[in-house]
Design a protein around this motif. Structure first.
Motif, PDB file in Angstrom:
ATOM      1  N   ARG A  13      56.458   3.957  15.024  1.00 53.71           N
ATOM      2  CA  ARG A  13      57.489   3.833  13.994  1.00 53.71           C
ATOM      3  C   ARG A  13      57.477   5.033  13.057  1.00 53.71           C
ATOM      4  O   ARG A  13      58.544   5.492  12.608  1.00 53.71           O
ATOM      5  CB  ARG A  13      57.293   2.533  13.226  1.00 53.71           C
ATOM      6  CG  ARG A  13      57.599   1.274  14.049  1.00 53.71           C
ATOM      7  CD  ARG A  13      57.211   0.015  13.309  1.00 53.71           C
ATOM      8  NE  ARG A  13      57.550  -1.166  14.106  1.00 53.71           N
ATOM      9  CZ  ARG A  13      57.217  -2.423  13.769  1.00 53.71           C
ATOM     10  NH1 ARG A  13      56.533  -2.648  12.648  1.00 53.71           N
ATOM     11  NH2 ARG A  13      57.565  -3.438  14.540  1.00 53.71           N
ATOM     12  N   MET A  14      56.299   5.553  12.762  1.00 57.38           N
ATOM     13  CA  MET A  14      56.221   6.747  11.916  1.00 57.38           C
ATOM     14  C   MET A  14      56.815   7.955  12.634  1.00 57.38           C
ATOM     15  O   MET A  14      57.450   8.810  12.003  1.00 57.38           O
ATOM     16  CB  MET A  14      54.765   7.003  11.533  1.00 57.38           C
ATOM     17  CG  MET A  14      54.176   5.937  10.614  1.00 57.38           C
ATOM     18  SD  MET A  14      52.427   6.178  10.276  1.00 57.38           S
ATOM     19  CE  MET A  14      52.484   7.685   9.316  1.00 57.38           C
ATOM     20  N   GLU A  15      56.633   8.027  13.938  1.00 60.70           N
ATOM     21  CA  GLU A  15      57.270   9.100  14.706  1.00 60.70           C
ATOM     22  C   GLU A  15      58.788   8.968  14.669  1.00 60.70           C
ATOM     23  O   GLU A  15      59.503   9.980  14.602  1.00 60.70           O
ATOM     24  CB  GLU A  15      56.764   9.070  16.145  1.00 60.70           C
ATOM     25  CG  GLU A  15      55.281   9.422  16.283  1.00 60.70           C
ATOM     26  CD  GLU A  15      54.800   9.276  17.711  1.00 60.70           C
ATOM     27  OE1 GLU A  15      55.594   8.781  18.556  1.00 60.70           O
ATOM     28  OE2 GLU A  15      53.647   9.646  17.995  1.00 60.70           O
ATOM     29  N   ASN A  16      59.281   7.737  14.706  1.00 62.34           N
ATOM     30  CA  ASN A  16      60.729   7.532  14.584  1.00 62.34           C
ATOM     31  C   ASN A  16      61.240   7.983  13.225  1.00 62.34           C
ATOM     32  O   ASN A  16      62.345   8.541  13.124  1.00 62.34           O
ATOM     33  CB  ASN A  16      61.068   6.057  14.811  1.00 62.34           C
ATOM     34  CG  ASN A  16      60.870   5.624  16.247  1.00 62.34           C
ATOM     35  OD1 ASN A  16      60.893   6.445  17.163  1.00 62.34           O
ATOM     36  ND2 ASN A  16      60.664   4.337  16.454  1.00 62.34           N
ATOM     37  N   ILE A  17      60.457   7.741  12.176  1.00 57.97           N
ATOM     38  CA  ILE A  17      60.866   8.164  10.831  1.00 57.97           C
ATOM     39  C   ILE A  17      60.977   9.681  10.767  1.00 57.97           C
ATOM     40  O   ILE A  17      61.936  10.231  10.197  1.00 57.97           O
ATOM     41  CB  ILE A  17      59.879   7.623   9.787  1.00 57.97           C
ATOM     42  CG1 ILE A  17      59.958   6.097   9.718  1.00 57.97           C
ATOM     43  CG2 ILE A  17      60.160   8.217   8.410  1.00 57.97           C
ATOM     44  CD1 ILE A  17      58.922   5.474   8.811  1.00 57.97           C
ATOM     45  N   LEU A  18      60.001  10.387  11.352  1.00 60.35           N
ATOM     46  CA  LEU A  18      60.068  11.847  11.383  1.00 60.35           C
ATOM     47  C   LEU A  18      61.275  12.332  12.186  1.00 60.35           C
ATOM     48  O   LEU A  18      61.923  13.322  11.815  1.00 60.35           O
ATOM     49  CB  LEU A  18      58.776  12.408  11.976  1.00 60.35           C
ATOM     50  CG  LEU A  18      57.497  12.185  11.159  1.00 60.35           C
ATOM     51  CD1 LEU A  18      56.289  12.729  11.899  1.00 60.35           C
ATOM     52  CD2 LEU A  18      57.614  12.842   9.787  1.00 60.35           C
ATOM     53  N   GLN A  19      61.578  11.636  13.249  1.00 57.19           N
ATOM     54  CA  GLN A  19      62.743  12.002  14.053  1.00 57.19           C
ATOM     55  C   GLN A  19      64.033  11.768  13.279  1.00 57.19           C
ATOM     56  O   GLN A  19      64.962  12.585  13.339  1.00 57.19           O
ATOM     57  CB  GLN A  19      62.743  11.200  15.351  1.00 57.19           C
ATOM     58  CG  GLN A  19      63.863  11.568  16.309  1.00 57.19           C
ATOM     59  CD  GLN A  19      63.808  10.769  17.595  1.00 57.19           C
ATOM     60  OE1 GLN A  19      62.926   9.927  17.778  1.00 57.19           O
ATOM     61  NE2 GLN A  19      64.758  11.012  18.490  1.00 57.19           N
ATOM     62  N   TRP A  20      64.103  10.665  12.525  1.00 61.21           N
ATOM     63  CA  TRP A  20      65.281  10.400  11.704  1.00 61.21           C
ATOM     64  C   TRP A  20      65.442  11.460  10.621  1.00 61.21           C
ATOM     65  O   TRP A  20      66.563  11.906  10.334  1.00 61.21           O
ATOM     66  CB  TRP A  20      65.193   9.016  11.083  1.00 61.21           C
ATOM     67  CG  TRP A  20      65.252   7.908  12.080  1.00 61.21           C
ATOM     68  CD1 TRP A  20      65.781   7.954  13.336  1.00 61.21           C
ATOM     69  CD2 TRP A  20      64.736   6.576  11.909  1.00 61.21           C
ATOM     70  NE1 TRP A  20      65.639   6.742  13.957  1.00 61.21           N
ATOM     71  CE2 TRP A  20      65.007   5.879  13.123  1.00 61.21           C
ATOM     72  CE3 TRP A  20      64.088   5.910  10.890  1.00 61.21           C
ATOM     73  CZ2 TRP A  20      64.647   4.551  13.304  1.00 61.21           C
ATOM     74  CZ3 TRP A  20      63.723   4.580  11.061  1.00 61.21           C
ATOM     75  CH2 TRP A  20      64.005   3.907  12.264  1.00 61.21           C
ATOM     76  N   GLN A  21      64.333  11.872  10.014  1.00 58.80           N
ATOM     77  CA  GLN A  21      64.408  12.909   8.993  1.00 58.80           C
ATOM     78  C   GLN A  21      64.934  14.217   9.566  1.00 58.80           C
ATOM     79  O   GLN A  21      65.728  14.918   8.924  1.00 58.80           O
ATOM     80  CB  GLN A  21      63.023  13.119   8.368  1.00 58.80           C
ATOM     81  CG  GLN A  21      62.572  11.992   7.471  1.00 58.80           C
ATOM     82  CD  GLN A  21      61.182  12.223   6.917  1.00 58.80           C
ATOM     83  OE1 GLN A  21      60.360  12.912   7.522  1.00 58.80           O
ATOM     84  NE2 GLN A  21      60.891  11.644   5.762  1.00 58.80           N
ATOM     85  N   GLN A  22      64.507  14.548  10.766  1.00 54.23           N
ATOM     86  CA  GLN A  22      64.983  15.763  11.400  1.00 54.23           C
ATOM     87  C   GLN A  22      66.471  15.660  11.722  1.00 54.23           C
ATOM     88  O   GLN A  22      67.221  16.639  11.559  1.00 54.23           O
ATOM     89  CB  GLN A  22      64.183  16.038  12.671  1.00 54.23           C
ATOM     90  CG  GLN A  22      64.526  17.356  13.340  1.00 54.23           C
ATOM     91  CD  GLN A  22      63.658  17.627  14.556  1.00 54.23           C
ATOM     92  OE1 GLN A  22      62.825  16.811  14.927  1.00 54.23           O
ATOM     93  NE2 GLN A  22      63.865  18.782  15.182  1.00 54.23           N
ATOM     94  N   GLN A  23      66.916  14.503  12.158  1.00 50.37           N
ATOM     95  CA  GLN A  23      68.341  14.327  12.443  1.00 50.37           C
ATOM     96  C   GLN A  23      69.173  14.445  11.175  1.00 50.37           C
ATOM     97  O   GLN A  23      70.283  15.012  11.193  1.00 50.37           O
ATOM     98  CB  GLN A  23      68.573  12.972  13.107  1.00 50.37           C
ATOM     99  CG  GLN A  23      67.995  12.861  14.510  1.00 50.37           C
ATOM    100  CD  GLN A  23      68.171  11.474  15.095  1.00 50.37           C
ATOM    101  OE1 GLN A  23      68.666  10.557  14.426  1.00 50.37           O
ATOM    102  NE2 GLN A  23      67.761  11.305  16.344  1.00 50.37           N
TER     103      GLN A  23
END
Length: 356
Positions: A200-210
């Motif tokens: 889930r933390m990896e998803n958060i980083l991916q969302w921030q990049q998007q």
């Protein structure tokens, strides 16, 4: 001790000596010419029949359980669609237990609320407050629902290209909180496997990049722009902005707008809107010419005190029937004047409601 009562032996019973020992027989057994072999066969048939019935009953129970699960699965899909809930703070004869923050977060219709522009900022602020301190208090289902709603919020921002900065701040706050909570996984702070939360933390980083990669395209039409309006109308539009960071961003568009955003009256009204007179007096800043630096005071006050929150639509709580509901929902209140016992809840008030 003598047996007091009716003889346990029925009439006609007698003891017969056989090779295996004494056995009890009756007159009916003598009349029935049933051999031992036939009796054994009947016993075997009865045992096999019982086994078949047992297997059939077991398979029937399993099928019944599966049939019972199907409505529950369908009900689980519609789990987050309630418009109002009853907030009970104590056990009674009719209801046991307490209504927790996780239960309210699960049952209230937040998925539909983020689609409404009036409630979007309210839900985002609530998600931010939960991410700061209340995430460990949620149940496992509520934490999963929290991440699902957050994913829908991010997807909405990516599609609409609006409200980018608040979502970035929400994701940053959640990521910082999870970094500290994941380290305490052995203390049962978060529900679930640590690998799930790392994912889930990896998803958060991916969302921030998007969100960082969003590029707002300039409109193709060559109609009237903000700078083409009279100066009085431009200032009137700026006075309706409630965040000083929006004024700073607007001033970076062109030098003409940058000059207007430095208006002292603009920043004075912004300070008076968000902060009290006592707070302003504690953070006074005077320039060399003896004027108050309202712009610098605003950002200094923003670091010390929270901003005034105002939402188009909020959750409401009825003090008479203890119903928590959205504003446009008619709750089943039995009071003579339901509006008199209804109070609007800010996101912080919503969380405080479940602190017993």
């Amino acid at each position: 001790m003598p047996f007091l009562g009716q003889d346990w032996r029925s009439p006609g019973q007698s003891w017969v000596k056989t090779e295996e020992g004494w056995k009890k027989t009756t007159a009916d057994d003598k009349n029935n010419n049933v051999s031992v072999q036939s009796f054994c066969k009947e016993a075997e048939e009865e045992e096999s029949f019982n086994k078949e019935n047992l297997l059939l009953s077991f398979s029937y129970d399993m099928a019944a359980k599966k049939r019972k699960k199907r409505p529950n699965e369908q009900q689980h899909k519609n789990f987050h669609r309630e418009k109002w809930i009853y907030v009970h703070k104590g056990s009674t004869k009719e209801r046991h237990g307490y209504c927790t923050l996780g239960e309210a977060f699960n049952r209230l219709d937040f998925c539909s609320a983020i689609k409404d522009t009036r409630r979007f900022n309210y839900v985002v602020r609530l998600l931010e407050l939960i991410a700061k301190s209340q995430l460990p208090s949620l149940s496992g289902v509520a934490q999963k629902n929290y991440m699902n709603i957050l994913e829908r919020v991010v997807q909405k921002v990516l599609d609409d290209q609006q409200n980018v900065r608040p979502i970035k701040e929400l994701l940053q706050t959640l990521y910082v909180s999870l970094c500290g909570l994941v380290q305490d996984m052995g203390k049962s702070v978060l529900v679930g496997n640590i690998n799930i939360w790392v994912h889930r933390m990896e998803n958060i980083l991916q969302w921030q990049q998007q969100l960082d990669n969003i590029q707002i395209n300039r409109p193709t039409n060559t109609g009237m722009t903000l700078t083409d309006l009279p100066v009085s109308l431009q200032l009137n539009i700026m006075h309706r902005l409630s965040d000083g960071r929006d004024l700073v961003s607007l001033g970076q568009v062109c030098p003409e707008l940058g000059t207007l955003t430095e208006d002292r009256l603009l920043w004075k009204k912004l300070c008076q809107y968000h902060f009290t007179d006592r707070q302003i007096r504690k953070r006074l800043m005077v320039s060399d010419k003896g004027h108050l630096e309202w712009k610098k005071m605003y950002f200094k006050l923003s670091r010390c005190y929270p901003h005034r929150e105002q939402y188009s639509d909020t959750l409401h709580f009825c003090t008479h029937c203890h119903i928590l509901f959205w504003k446009d929902i008619n709750h089943p209140c039995t009071a003579n004047n339901p509006e008199s016992c209804t109070m609007s809840l800010s996101p912080q008030d919503f969380i405080n409601l479940f602190k017993f």
